[in-house]
Every structure is written in structure tokens, then in C-alpha cells.
Design an enzyme around this catalytic site. Structure first.
Site, PDB file in Angstrom:
ATOM      1  N   LYS A  76       0.817  -1.224   0.000  1.00 58.12           N
ATOM      2  CA  LYS A  76       0.000   0.000   0.000  1.00 58.12           C
ATOM      3  C   LYS A  76       0.845   1.267   0.000  1.00 58.12           C
ATOM      4  O   LYS A  76       0.296   2.383  -0.076  1.00 58.12           O
ATOM      5  CB  LYS A  76      -0.950   0.000   1.204  1.00 58.12           C
ATOM      6  CG  LYS A  76      -2.138  -0.928   1.047  1.00 58.12           C
ATOM      7  CD  LYS A  76      -3.081  -0.851   2.234  1.00 58.12           C
ATOM      8  CE  LYS A  76      -4.339  -1.674   2.024  1.00 58.12           C
ATOM      9  NZ  LYS A  76      -4.106  -3.103   1.860  1.00 58.12           N
ATOM     10  N   LEU A  77       2.145   1.136   0.085  1.00 61.99           N
ATOM     11  CA  LEU A  77       3.006   2.304  -0.079  1.00 61.99           C
ATOM     12  C   LEU A  77       3.052   2.758  -1.529  1.00 61.99           C
ATOM     13  O   LEU A  77       3.711   3.753  -1.858  1.00 61.99           O
ATOM     14  CB  LEU A  77       4.415   1.990   0.427  1.00 61.99           C
ATOM     15  CG  LEU A  77       4.529   1.736   1.941  1.00 61.99           C
ATOM     16  CD1 LEU A  77       5.935   1.283   2.302  1.00 61.99           C
ATOM     17  CD2 LEU A  77       4.148   2.979   2.732  1.00 61.99           C
TER      18      LEU A  77
END
Length: 744
Positions: free
Chosen positions: A219-220
């Protein structure tokens, strides 16, 4: 190492007590305040050599928590086989011989339908066996082998949680989940309440930790951090947040930033004693929300069932003690002092010292001479090595896209086990499959859903190759033997422009594809246009705030290529506006007309009207990519809604009232009345009650389960009595309709 005898197992309580005593002495010798041991449950000295590490991983541990996971997972899989795996709809999933399949390995293919149903039945029996802990290893194999066969047979049904279920089933197979609260333990005293080695818990805890943490790492991604991956704020579960935030803020702060934070850190919260309660509350709320937001089957409930793994392994015993004795027929023995030693564990030598042995009678004196294992055998070394390699494999696999390049397209990582859950949302706008009969020169178009019912193949180059080969095989059955196939697929990734994902000039049947090389005919994502997304939202809001009858499509294309499009005749107002670059719009004359095509150049910030009922081509003639938008206004529907509003006023909003003469002979009168009644019901708040919705839900589930049972019955009749399964299905389908895909 020989397994301890039954006499030896009677000494389990004494061994456990002595083990605790020895452990306390050792801690005292090393000094109080060993902070590392308090945090992680072992001393730093346990890692100074391989033998010490083997002793650590083989340390005897209470089997209670592992058994509860086994029971809960088996229970969920009993329902999962019937629902998400598809027993209740097996004939729709596997009954069409011409249906295109997307296996991981080309040699895999479906069995005859009745045998596919029987595999489901075997898998279902295995899930029951896992839940009850009966013939434990056999039950795990009965579930695991068909499960992975189904997963590997159809990549379009892959997802992260299906992969996770397969991993959990495998870990149950290699661990001792039946040493507590199992029928195996009821019938076999050697198994009942026996210790399990620490590596059993290490594998499960590490795997669940990685599910959270790697999902956070994924999710970065810039799209997730920027808030473009998902739009969920309109769902009712976010209503409490809307008291202080707008929907846009909920989507960004709660969904994206909140989801990133939870995934990155909740595993650490669960690991430590002081933060575990907070981690359990956060992860529990997170999974309960997911159960309402998405139709993802048993995944939220399975994750809820893994949370207690991070607690002390004996946590179930105090709970079982609360059950009244009169009702304990279904509960396990709750006395932790009766734990028995296991040959799978390693025990301290001090645990078999004379002062730790009970020599009150001859029998005990004899049994005390039979000691649990204290020195590692080949088995202990092998299981420790397996644990290390398994964890390393799980760390490597989500990032294996640097090797398996043939699976990559606009996103890196193999779908299904990369833990990139919900990071990439794809909107497939247009798919066109063109075939050319090389023998006759005839060209035509194929329905993209003719031999598949999913769009998922359109995002992955390996599946495109498989689909092209399958189409060619099916065309040969219809006497079309020598063809070329061209795919033109338009997709928007995370609210970007719609753009091509593959080169439409490449014949898919002869196109090169290699698992370990980047696919040359995959068009690059137009990343330079990513910054346009904010402006696209502004443009969309500008038009949609005036009327919801507008439809807007944003398109980006490469130089030298063109888009072929058709505007339906009901779209009385269609236009194209160029946002960047330059295009030439070619208007194709109507069929049967002798007129020549008309070419019009449209530059940046200019627009032109597109006539309805005609084809047109949009050529990109600028040096760089072109960006343009289609703006459609359905004038037919607009006229209808304007007339409806006038009708509503004339009858004072009462669908059953007297109809003025102006509307009495209007052919749309019945439509006006139906729409007005629906609007009245909505205004009156006539929505189904919770009880009504629950009844409908339970009826759907019941029908699905009954249908699955009848499919199994038909398969057994076909195999053992020689009946026609197809005839049986025809009778079955006369009473049942195709099960719905939704679960809500």
C-alpha cells in the site's frame, strides 16, 4: 526417536511442572530483567547456534490455541466449499466443455463434470474432518489436494484470500492441530493433550503477520497513498465518520491512510503483550467492516479466527472451564497439568531429574525411566529447517515479479499471492476481438464473453495468450481453421485515462510470450498523464452537478494508433474535446451511402460534435500521446425525465390519482406510473426490514447448499449406477436457477 509409551504420557503433568521449575531456575541464573526474553519469549542465547535454535523451535507448547484455529478454520471451509469454491454451482463453472480455462500449468484440465463434483465432495468431507480432528492428516490431505487443484486450474478465480486458505490448510497438514479438542484425541490417548513444538505456532503467527505487513508494504504504492485506489465512503459502515468528514476525506483519511496504517502496524500490536488488546480491537473492527464492504466470502471471519493465535497458547482452557460440567460433552479436557510430552518436542534435561519424577509405585518407577526426547534428532533438525525455508519462501514470493516478468503488465506482482489487496482498481471500458480468416480474407468480430464470463483475462498477458489459443481451438470446431486474432482492450487503472493495454496490431496467436521476460506487446502505462486525475475529477463534477444524464469517458492514445467508436442513435448530443495533443476524427458514412469519409482535425482545447448512429475513427496525429474526452448526453432519456416531472406535477405526486386528459393517451403513461410509485415507496421509507433481508439471505444460502447436495447425489448415481449426469442436471435445473454471485 521412539514415541513415548502410554505409561510415559502419564508423566506429562510432572514433566510440565518440572519444566516450569527448570525454566524459572534458568531465568534466575541469567538474572531478572531479561527484557529480550520478556518481549520475544526466548533468550538471545537461543540464537547463538543451530542446536540452540533447534531446541527453541522444538520447545513444548500448549496445543489448545492451535486446536481452536483448526476447528474454526475447518468450520468456515465447510461453508466455503459450498459457496466461494462453488459446489452449489459446479455445473455452471465446469459443465461447458468449450469454456476457456486459464490454468497455471498448461497440462491441467477439468475432469468430467461428475468427477469435478466428487472432488468438491471429497474437499467438503476433508473440511469436516479438519474441524472435528478425525483422521487428521488424511482429512487435511482430502481438503488440501482438491483445493489446490481447483486453484491452479483457473487463474481468473485467484485472489489473495483463496491463496491464504490454501496456505493455512497446508500448515495444518504439517502441524499438530489435533492434539487438543479432537476426535483423534478422544480415541487415542497418545494424541490427547500432547505438547506441540513451538515452530507450529511460529509458522502460523509469521504467516498472518506477513499478510498484514506485506499488504501494508504494497500500500506504499503512490496510487494508494494519493487516495486513488478505492472509493468506499458512500457505504453505510462509514456513516460515523461522516459527522466530522466529507466523503472525499473519508476515502482518503479513513480508507487509504487508515488502511495503510493498520496493515503496517497491527501485526506488531498483536505481537506484544502490552499492545495486544489494542491490536485485537483494531484488527477485529477492520475485518468486520470488510465483511460488510466486500463480497469476499469467509476471508474476514477466517482472519478474525487467527487473531487469538497471538495470545498465550493456553487461552482457551479458562474459557472451557466456564462451561457447566453437565454440558461438557462437546468440550475438551481443560486441565493443562495433564499435558503429555510429544516426540515432536525437545525437553530440558532437568525435566527428567530424579526430583522431578514420581516414584510412588512400581508402575510409575518404570515409566519414569522412559524419558521424553532431550536431544535433537533428524526430525527436529528437518522441521526447524523447513520452518526457516517456508518463511523465507513467503518473504520472497510476493516480490517474485522480478523473475516472473511474463505475468507483469501495468502492475508488478503475480495476482493472487502478492498481498496487493485492493490497491489497483481497473475499469474496463472496451474490449474488441477481431479475427481474420487467412484462407478467405474474411474479417469479423467476436463477442469477448463468448467463451468466458470474466474480464480478468484482459489485464494479464499470460491469460490473453491462453484465451487466444482457446478461441482458435473453438473456431476450428466451427470449420474456421486458419485465423489471426487481434485484441483491443481499453482499461483505466486507478481513475486514470482509458488507454490500451496491448498493441492492437499484434496477432495474439503468434505473439511472443515468455514467463521470464517482459512482454513486448504490452503497451506502457501512460504514467506522465497521472497528474491529470485531479483535473478529470473536476471536469466530471462540473458536468454531473448539472444533470446525472451525462456520461463522460476520458481517453488517452498513442501516436500512430486510432480508436474506432460508435455513437448510438439515442445519444442525441455527443461531442469530443481534445485535452492534449491533436487528433483527426474520421466520420464514416452511413451504410449504403456513396459518400466519402469526412476527416476533421481537432486540436488541443477544441471540440466537435459527433453524429449519432454512425461509426467514427479518432486518429492520434500529434508527436506525443493524445488526451480527449467523450461527453454524451442521452437526449431520449432527458426528454423522458422532463416529461415525467411534468406528469408528476399534474397528478400532485399521486400515482393512483386521476390522470389529466393530456396524459391519458401518452404511450409512456404506464412507465410514468411505475416510476412514480417507486419514488413514493422510497420517500415513504418502505425498505425491507432486517428480518426480511435475513430471511432472503438464509433462503439463498439454503438453496445453494441443497443444490450442492443434489449435485453430489447425481454424481454418485452417475458413477456407481451408470445414470446420465446430463439428464439429471436438466431435471435439477428445472427446479433451481443459477446461484447468484453476490453474498449479501
Amino acid at each position: 526417536m521412539e514415541r513415548p509409551s502410554k505409561k510415559q504420557l502419564k508423566k506429562g503433568g510432572d514433566v510440565a511442572k518440572c519444566e516450569e521449575k527448570t525454566s524459572s531456575c534458568q531465568e534466575g541464573e541469567e538474572g531478572e530483567g531479561n527484557k529480550f526474553k520478556q518481549l520475544f519469549g526466548f533468550r538471545t542465547s537461543d540464537l547463538t547456534s543451530w542446536n540452540r535454535f533447534v531446541h527453541l523451535m522444538s520447545r513444548p507448547t500448549d496445543p489448545a490455541s492451535l486446536a481452536c484455529l483448526r476447528f474454526f478454520f475447518g468450520l468456515l471451509m465447510v461453508f466455503d466449499v459450498l459457496e466461494e469454491r462453488g459446489l452449489g454451482s459446479a455445473d455452471f463453472l465446469w459443465g461447458n466443455e468449450e469454456q476457456c480455462r486459464f490454468p497455471l500449468f498448461s497440462f491441467l484440465s477439468p475432469l468430467p463434470l461428475q468427477w469435478m463434483v466428487m472432488l468438491y465432495f471429497v474437499m467438503w468431507l476433508g473440511a469436516i474432518g479438519i474441524m472435528l480432528g478425525i483422521e487428521y492428516r488424511v482429512s487435511c490431505a482430502m481438503f488440501l489436494l482438491p483445493y489446490w487443484y481447483f486453484i491452479l486450474l483457473e487463474k481468473t478465480r485467484w485472489n489473495n484470500h483463496s491463496y491464504l486458505f490454501g496456505i493455512i490448510a497446508f500448515l495444518l497438514l504439517v502441524t499438530d492441530g489435533h492434539h487438543f479438542w479432537s476426535l483423534d484425541g478422544f480415541f487415542d490417548k497418545d494424541v490427547r493433550n500432547a505438547d506441540v513444538p513451538l515452530w507450529n505456532y511460529t509458522l502460523f503467527r509469521t504467516q498472518i503477520f506477513l499478510v498484514y505487513f506485506l499488504a501494508g508494504v504494497k500500500k506504499l504504492d503512490i496510487d494508494w497513498v494519493s487516495g486513488y485506489s478505492m472509493a468506499l465512503a458512500s457505504h453505510w459502515v462509514f456513516e460515523p465518520f461522516k459527522f466530522v468528514m466529507t466523503e472525499e476525506q473519508v476515502d482518503y483519511v479513513v480508507v487509504h491512510l487508515g488502511g495503510l496504517t493498520i496493515d503496517l502496524f497491527v501485526g506488531f500490536l498483536l505481537f506484544f503483550d502490552k499492545t495486544r488488546l489494542m491490536g485485537m480491537l483494531i484488527s477485529g473492527s477492520f475485518h468486520l467492516m470488510n465483511s460488510q464492504l466486500f463480497s469476499i466470502g469467509m476471508f474476514p471471519w477466517a482472519m478474525l479466527g487467527t487473531i487469538p493465535l497471538f495470545c498465550y497458547p493456553n487461552w482457551p482452557r479458562p474459557l472451557f472451564r466456564l462451561v457447566p460440567r453437565a454440558m461438557r460433552i462437546l468440550t475438551p479436557d481443560d486441565d493443562s497439568d495433564d499435558r503429555q510430552p510429544s516426540p515432536h518436542c525437545l525437553y530440558p534435561k532437568e525435566s527428567v531429574k530424579p526430583e522431578c519424577k514420581n516414584t510412588s509405585d512400581t508402575e510409575d518407577s518404570v515409566s519414569s525411566q522412559i524419558t521424553p526426547p532431550t536431544r535433537p534428532s533428524l526430525r527436529h533438525h528437518a522441521t526447524t529447517l523447513f520452518s526457516v525455508l517456508f518463511i523465507l519462501w513467503q518473504l520472497f514470493l510476493p516480490f517474485s515479479h522480478s523473475i516472473t516478468k511474463g505475468h507483469n503488465s501495468w502492475t508488478e506482482g503475480v495476482y493472487g499471492y502478492s498481498w496487493d489487496m485492493m490497491i489497483h482498481s481497473r475499469d474496463t471500458q472496451h474490449v474488441r476481438i477481431t479475427f481474420v480468416d487467412k484462407d478467405t480474407g474474411r474479417q469479423g468480430y467476436l463477442n469477448p464473453h463468448m467463451w468466458t464470463n470474466t474480464w480478468r483475462w484482459a489485464s494479464h498477458p499470460d491469460m490473453m495468450k491462453q484465451y487466444a489459443k482457446c478461441i482458435a481451438e473453438n473456431l476450428r470446431k466451427h470449420d474456421v481453421n486458419n485465423v489471426e486474432l487481434y485484441f483491443d482492450v481499453w482499461i483505466s487503472l486507478n481513475k486514470r485515462f482509458q488507454q490500451r493495454i496491448v498493441d492492437p496490431r499484434v496477432d495474439m496467436l503468434t505473439a511472443d510470450w515468455n514467463l521470464f521476460k517482459a512482454t513486448p506487446w504490452v503497451m506502457p502505462l501512460l504514467a506522465d498523464l497521472t497528474d491529470w486525475r485531479g483535473k478529470l475529477v473536476e471536469i466530471e463534477n462540473h458536468y454531473l452537478n448539472s444533470t446525472t444524464l451525462y456520461d463522460i469517458v476520458f481517453v488517452a492514445d498513442f501516436p500512430g494508433l486510432h480508436l474506432e467508436n460508435y455513437v448510438h442513435e439515442d445519444i442525441g448530443n455527443a461531442s469530443i474535446m481534445v485535452l492534449q495533443g491533436q487528433v483527426v476524427v474520421e466520420l464514416i458514412p452511413e451504410e449504403g451511402s456513396d459518400a466519402s469519409p469526412e476527416n476533421l482535425t481537432v486540436s488541443q482545447d477544441h471540440e466537435m460534435q459527433i453524429p449519432g448512429g454512425r461509426f467514427h475513427n479518432v486518429y492520434t496525429v500529434s508527436d506525443g500521446p493524445s488526451c480527449y474526452m467523450y461527453l454524451y448526453l442521452n437526449t431520449t432519456e432527458l426528454t423522458f425525465m422532463e416529461s415525467f416531472q411534468e406528469f408528476e406535477l399534474s397528478v400532485n405526486g399521486n400515482a393512483d390519482g386521476e390522470v389529466p386528459a393530456k396524459w391519458a393517451k401518452d404511450p409512456r403513461l404506464d412507465q410514468f406510473k411505475e416510476l412514480l410509485k417507486a419514488k413514493q415507496n422510497q420517500d415513504d421509507g418502505e425498505i425491507p426490514s432486517f428480518g426480511d433481508r435475513l430471511t432472503v439471505y438464509m433462503q439463498r444460502r439454503y438453496n445453494q447448499y441443497v443444490r450442492g447436495a443434489r449435485l453430489v447425489k447425481g454424481a454418485l448415481m452417475t458413477i456407481f449406477q451408470g445414470h446420465s449426469f446430463q439428464a439429471y442436471l436438466e431435471g435439477l435445473n428445472s427446479n433451481f436457477t443459477k446461484p447468484e454471485k453476490g453474498r449479501k
